[in-house]
Structure formats: structure tokens, C-alpha cells
Design a protein around this motif. Structure first.
Motif, PDB file in Angstrom:
ATOM      1  N   PRO A  29       0.809  -1.217   0.000  1.00 22.55           N
ATOM      2  CA  PRO A  29       0.000   0.000   0.000  1.00 22.55           C
ATOM      3  C   PRO A  29       0.846   1.272   0.000  1.00 22.55           C
ATOM      4  O   PRO A  29       1.781   1.408   0.780  1.00 22.55           O
ATOM      5  N   VAL A  30       0.426   2.199  -0.887  1.00 22.79           N
ATOM      6  CA  VAL A  30       1.194   3.422  -1.111  1.00 22.79           C
ATOM      7  C   VAL A  30       0.534   4.620  -0.432  1.00 22.79           C
ATOM      8  O   VAL A  30      -0.624   4.562  -0.020  1.00 22.79           O
ATOM      9  N   MET A  31       1.315   5.683  -0.352  1.00 22.15           N
ATOM     10  CA  MET A  31       0.791   6.995  -0.007  1.00 22.15           C
ATOM     11  C   MET A  31       0.738   7.763  -1.334  1.00 22.15           C
ATOM     12  O   MET A  31       1.682   7.673  -2.126  1.00 22.15           O
ATOM     13  N   VAL A  32      -0.345   8.506  -1.562  1.00 24.17           N
ATOM     14  CA  VAL A  32      -0.528   9.184  -2.844  1.00 24.17           C
ATOM     15  C   VAL A  32      -0.514  10.696  -2.616  1.00 24.17           C
ATOM     16  O   VAL A  32      -1.419  11.238  -1.979  1.00 24.17           O
ATOM     17  N   GLY A  33       0.507  11.353  -3.138  1.00 25.10           N
ATOM     18  CA  GLY A  33       0.593  12.811  -3.077  1.00 25.10           C
ATOM     19  C   GLY A  33       0.140  13.379  -4.415  1.00 25.10           C
ATOM     20  O   GLY A  33       0.628  12.953  -5.463  1.00 25.10           O
ATOM     21  N   ILE A  34      -0.786  14.319  -4.378  1.00 26.38           N
ATOM     22  CA  ILE A  34      -1.304  14.900  -5.628  1.00 26.38           C
ATOM     23  C   ILE A  34      -1.078  16.408  -5.612  1.00 26.38           C
ATOM     24  O   ILE A  34      -1.463  17.086  -4.648  1.00 26.38           O
ATOM     25  N   GLY A  35      -0.455  16.893  -6.664  1.00 22.65           N
ATOM     26  CA  GLY A  35      -0.294  18.327  -6.855  1.00 22.65           C
ATOM     27  C   GLY A  35      -1.235  18.768  -7.959  1.00 22.65           C
ATOM     28  O   GLY A  35      -1.171  18.255  -9.079  1.00 22.65           O
ATOM     29  N   LEU A  36      -2.132  19.692  -7.643  1.00 25.28           N
ATOM     30  CA  LEU A  36      -3.107  20.173  -8.630  1.00 25.28           C
ATOM     31  C   LEU A  36      -2.877  21.660  -8.839  1.00 25.28           C
ATOM     32  O   LEU A  36      -2.856  22.433  -7.868  1.00 25.28           O
ATOM     33  N   GLY A  37      -2.757  22.047 -10.094  1.00 23.78           N
ATOM     34  CA  GLY A  37      -2.571  23.465 -10.381  1.00 23.78           C
ATOM     35  C   GLY A  37      -1.102  23.840 -10.418  1.00 23.78           C
ATOM     36  O   GLY A  37      -0.230  22.985 -10.538  1.00 23.78           O
ATOM     37  N   GLY A  38      -0.834  25.147 -10.321  1.00 21.60           N
ATOM     38  CA  GLY A  38       0.531  25.617 -10.516  1.00 21.60           C
ATOM     39  C   GLY A  38       0.892  25.509 -11.986  1.00 21.60           C
ATOM     40  O   GLY A  38       0.045  25.762 -12.856  1.00 21.60           O
ATOM     41  N   ASP A  39       2.136  25.112 -12.264  1.00 16.84           N
ATOM     42  CA  ASP A  39       2.531  24.904 -13.657  1.00 16.84           C
ATOM     43  C   ASP A  39       3.278  23.581 -13.759  1.00 16.84           C
ATOM     44  O   ASP A  39       3.276  22.779 -12.827  1.00 16.84           O
ATOM     45  N   PHE A  40       3.954  23.376 -14.895  1.00 18.39           N
ATOM     46  CA  PHE A  40       4.624  22.107 -15.182  1.00 18.39           C
ATOM     47  C   PHE A  40       5.655  21.738 -14.116  1.00 18.39           C
ATOM     48  O   PHE A  40       5.916  20.566 -13.862  1.00 18.39           O
ATOM     49  N   ALA A  41       6.268  22.733 -13.493  1.00 21.58           N
ATOM     50  CA  ALA A  41       7.275  22.486 -12.461  1.00 21.58           C
ATOM     51  C   ALA A  41       6.662  22.436 -11.072  1.00 21.58           C
ATOM     52  O   ALA A  41       7.122  21.686 -10.206  1.00 21.58           O
ATOM     53  N   GLN A  42       5.629  23.259 -10.847  1.00 17.32           N
ATOM     54  CA  GLN A  42       5.095  23.394  -9.489  1.00 17.32           C
ATOM     55  C   GLN A  42       4.227  22.214  -9.075  1.00 17.32           C
ATOM     56  O   GLN A  42       4.235  21.822  -7.884  1.00 17.32           O
ATOM     57  N   ALA A  43       3.472  21.637 -10.008  1.00 20.07           N
ATOM     58  CA  ALA A  43       2.555  20.550  -9.649  1.00 20.07           C
ATOM     59  C   ALA A  43       3.304  19.369  -9.007  1.00 20.07           C
ATOM     60  O   ALA A  43       2.887  18.880  -7.949  1.00 20.07           O
ATOM     61  N   PRO A  44       4.420  18.896  -9.594  1.00 17.20           N
ATOM     62  CA  PRO A  44       5.140  17.786  -8.953  1.00 17.20           C
ATOM     63  C   PRO A  44       5.710  18.159  -7.581  1.00 17.20           C
ATOM     64  O   PRO A  44       5.772  17.309  -6.692  1.00 17.20           O
ATOM     65  N   LEU A  45       6.101  19.398  -7.428  1.00 15.64           N
ATOM     66  CA  LEU A  45       6.632  19.826  -6.131  1.00 15.64           C
ATOM     67  C   LEU A  45       5.523  19.806  -5.072  1.00 15.64           C
ATOM     68  O   LEU A  45       5.734  19.356  -3.939  1.00 15.64           O
ATOM     69  N   LEU A  46       4.338  20.261  -5.466  1.00 12.35           N
ATOM     70  CA  LEU A  46       3.179  20.196  -4.558  1.00 12.35           C
ATOM     71  C   LEU A  46       2.877  18.743  -4.189  1.00 12.35           C
ATOM     72  O   LEU A  46       2.588  18.426  -3.031  1.00 12.35           O
TER      73      LEU A  46
END
Lengths: 280, 184
Positions: free
Chosen positions: A185-202
Motif C-alpha cells: 500500500p502506497v501513499m498518494v501525493g497529488i499536486g493540482l494546479g501551478g505549472d509544469f514544475a510546481q505541480a510535482p513539487l506540490l
């Protein structure tokens, strides 16, 4: 103004890294125990029992939970009234990674160049994210991130018309495609919005939350629970060998975005989710 | 879970008796190899040069352990993602490897090569490196010492727990539809 010497930062990072790699956080252990009680299939229960025993053995033997002690992600909240003396912040952090790797008998998992691929031999450098904050706070979070789950993480530039359904579909596709590789079982981090660089960081920052800590916005708190239910309904289960527990939690972080964009990033973390924090 | 004890190295007959989903406890010698070692082994095979380790009937475990603390045989040593090694696997099987251990599903080319070479792919529990470590009794460097954690190590294991993930008959523990897996 508060003065902090780089020696203190180095020693703190070293201690946090060793601790993170060896000791499973209490919230994850509690969630794994609850999942074990829920699972009805013998194989799923057995896997979760082994995972819990693994955590006990790691603590007892002072051995990393997983041989993949990862890329060391370091998040620093740096107060505007903090003055760092003795050298540069990133040098101090990389020295801390080297020291923690030696002291903790961690694996050297970093190559010097993506195509030349020669191991740096000291597990450095890590990945550093600095966030400016007010006051005299200097808060360091160390999150060693294994490649099994990192390689199954994805980002997509959706169209605004794709909306919430499009986001849900992308999240479920990511989990399905990942299968056993990110060690569910995983933990799921979701970045929504920002831009192409910011979403993965979120998405990556979202993984620093404690299990059960919901997004303060009710819209996203409810969406987190909806996605958790949908992910677990996929039936992948522990190690994707069938079961009720594919994810332990889902965390969404958001940012404003362009009128034409709906960036979404999904960053996965394995069941050996590791992060430790210290405030100097 | 009822697990079947198996002594390594496995023969073709041993492998043909296994079916996807079988739980097994492996005892005997195995070689470790992950990305960098696979690259070197396959480059060596393509160049027609002799391999530094014997692959005939070998069990190859995809792992890169953490260093051993003083007095320990090895550090954490769980499986890494097997799919990354798919491009190299048919060549290793053709060179004699009989059993592979990793985590996660393999592609169709590997599944076909397993059937053709009468070989098996086992899954070990990912993220259980501290637990699996306790099944490893000896560890010596067999080749490519300069690769550090990615070197080829020779391990001796006792009752190392695995599940048959892809068998020699085309069966896969990952192949069933999600809904069926959840209810089975």
C-alpha cells in the motif's frame, strides 16, 4: 536575527536521515496495523504482517527498512530572520547526507550523471527545496525517497475541460500502471494546479503530511477521501497481489494556475514512507 | 500461508512443477545483480567474452543491499523493481539463468523467454529489506566489486520467502483482472 552554524545543520540532517531510514513513522505503522485487520485474503494479511515485522526488525537491528535508502529530499523552511554562518546551506545539507549515510550504513544510490552513471560513492547530492518563511524558524524535513515509487510517479498537463473527472482518471491510471512497482500500500501525493514544475513539487510536499491529516479546504478534503476509496476499489492490494489496501492515504495540495491549464502530478510513496523533521 | 521449501539451484523439472501464486521458501546459493551488473553481463555476452560468474541454473536476485553493520552478514536486502531489467533478461535466461527474484510484473518478452528456457520469476516482498536480510547467511563479492551496491554478490539463503509471479507455462500472478483479484 538568529544565527545558525552550518555544523549544526550538517549534524541535524545526518541524524534525521539515519532516523528516517530506520524507524517507520508511528502514523504509518498504525495505518498498516488497521489495514491488516481489514484484509480478508490470507495473502494480503500475510504481506502486511511481514511489513510490520520488517519495521520491528529494522528498529531492533538498526538496519534500514528498505535497501533503497533513496534520494535524500530535504525541505527547509528558512525564516527571514535566520542568518546561516560557516558556509552555504546546500553544502551543509549535502555534508549531512554524507555523514548520515556513513553513520547509518545507508546505501549509496546516487550516480554522478544521468548518462555516465558513475556512483558518487557518498549518496550525495540530495534534492533541496527551500521555502522562505517569516521570523526565526529554521525547520528541516528529511524525506529519503526510493526509486521504486518515484519511477511510478507521473505528471500531466490536463485541459481545464478535463476537470475533476479527468484528474480522477489520471490518478487511477497512475496507480494501475504502477502495479506492484511502487510497493503498495502506497501513499498518494497529488499536486493540482501551478505549472509544469510546481505541480510535482506540490505532490511531493503533500507526502509530508501525517496520515489522516486532511486538506483544510472541505472541497479537497472530501476529494481526498473519494480518491482513496476509488483507489482501494481497484483491488490491487498489498504488493498488487490482491486485497483491499492499495493506498493508505491520499493528500492533495493545490496552487492557482493559468486559465488554459490544469496541471496534475501524482507522486507515490511506498509503504516504507519515511520522513523526519527537526526545528533548530 | 502454506509455503513449499525449495533447494537451490533449481532444475528445469523443479521449475516446471511451479505455478503462478505458489508460495515457496528458497534455500541455497543465489547471485545478486541489478541494473549496472546486468548491463555489463549482457555487453560481455554480446561481445562473445566469458562471463565472470556461472549462470547455468543460477538464481538471480535483483537487489542492491545496504552496507553491513560491523558483525552483520549484510544490510537491508529486499527486491528491486524487476521490470527495469526486462531488456536484459532474455539474454540472461539464454545464458542459463533458471530463476529470477524481484518485485512487480514482467513484460511479454520476458514471459515468453521464461517459457522457452523453462525458467521462473519469483516475487519477494518489496520494502521488507530488514526482514529478508535475516534469511541471508553468507555474502561475498562474486564480480564487479567497483559497482559497490550494484556489484554481483554471491548469497547463501535459508528459507527465503517468495511467490511464483511468472511461471514457465505463461501464468502470471499479476494477470488476473483487478476485480477478480480483489474477490479471490
Amino acid at each position: 536575527m538568529k544565527t545558525v552554524h552550518t555544523d549544526q545543520i550538517r549534524a541535524t540532517v545526518a541524524a534525521l536521515l539515519e532516523d528516517a531510514c530506520i524507524n517507520l513513522p508511528a502514523d504509518v505503522e498504525v495505518a498498516l496495523r488497521a489495514a491488516r485487520e481489514c484484509e480478508t485474503q490470507p495473502r494480503a494479511r500475510h504481506i502486511l504482517e511481514v511489513v510490520l515485522e520488517n519495521a520491528a526488525m529494522a528498529r531492533r537491528d538498526r538496519v534500514p527498512l528498505c535497501q533503497d535508502t533513496g534520494v535524500t529530499n530535504v525541505f527547509v523552511e528558512l525564516g527571514a530572520e535566520v542568518c546561516i554562518v560557516g558556509g552555504l546551506l546546500d553544502d551543509a545539507i549535502n555534508d549531512g547526507i554524507r555523514e548520515g549515510t556513513r553513520q547509518g550504513y545507508l546505501r549509496c544510490s546516487i550516480v554522478n550523471d544521468p548518462l555516465r552513471r558513475v556512483n558518487t560513492g557518498d549518496n550525495a547530492p540530495g534534492v533541496l527545496v527551500v521555502q522562505p518563511v517569516a521570523g526565526t524558524t529554521l525547520r528541516i524535513t528529511v524525506c529519503p525517497k526510493g526509486a521504486g515509487c518515484e519511477n511510478m510517479s507521473r505528471v500531466s498537463m490536463l485541459s481545464p475541460a478535463d476537470g475533476r473527472d479527468g484528474v480522477t482518471q489520471f490518478v487511477l491510471d497512475t496507480i494501475s500502471k504502477g502495479g506492484a512497482n511502487p510497493c503498495p500500500p502506497v501513499m498518494v501525493g497529488i499536486g493540482l494546479g501551478g505549472d509544469f514544475a510546481q505541480a510535482p513539487l506540490l505532490a511531493k510536499k503533500a507526502l509530508l503530511r501525517t496520515i489522516g491529516a486532511r486538506n483544510p479546504d472541505p472541497l479537497y478534503a472530501e476529494y481526498e477521501m473519494e480518491l482513496l476509496t476509488a483507489i482501494n476499489a481497484l483491488g490491487l492490494g498489498p504488493q498488487a497481489l490482491g486485497g483491499l489496501t492499495t493506498a493508505l492515504d491520499v493528500f492533495i495540495e493545490t496552487a492557482p494556475c493559468h486559465i488554459a491549464s490544469l496541471p496534475v502530478a501524482v507522486c507515490l510513496n511506498c509503504h516504507a514512507t519515511r520522513h523526519t523533521t527537526a526545528t533548530l | 500461508m502454506e509455503a513449499r521449501p525449495l533447494r537451490l539451484p533449481l532444475s528445469a523439472a523443479d521449475v516446471l512443477a511451479l505455478r503462478a501464486g505458489d508460495a515457496c521458501l528458497l534455500s541455497g546459493p543465489m547471485l545478486t545483480a541489478r541494473d549496472a551488473a546486468h548491463r555489463r553481463l549482457v555487453d560481455t555476452l554480446h561481445a562473445g567474452r566469458p562471463l565472470p560468474v556461472a549462470l547455468t541454473d543460477a538464481t538471480v536476485y535483483y537487489t542492491g543491499p545496504t552496507p553491513a553493520r560491523p558483525g552483520m552478514v549484510i544490510g537491508a536486502a529486499g527486491p528491486t523493481t524487476a521490470g527495469r531489467l526486462d531488456p536484459y533478461t532474455p539474454a540472461l535466461l539464454a545464458a542459463g539463468a533458471r530463476a529470477l527474484i524481484g518485485k512487480g510484473a514482467r513484460g511479454p518478452a520476458v514471459s515468453a523467454a521464461l517459457q522457452q528456457c523453462r525458467a521462473v520469476y519469483f516475487a519477494a516482498i518489496g520494502g521488507a529489506g530488514a526482514y529478508l536480510r535475516t534469511c541471508i547467511r553468507t555474502c561475498t563479492v562474486a564480480a564487479y566489486a567497483d559497482l559497490g551496491t550494484e556489484a554481483i554478490y554471491c548469497l547463501t539463503v535459508v528459507n527465503f520467502p517468495v511467490i511464483v509471479a511468472h511461471d514457465a507455462h505463461g501464468g502470471s500472478v499479476y494477470a488476473a483482472p483487478a476485480a477478480a483479484r480483489a474477490s479471490s
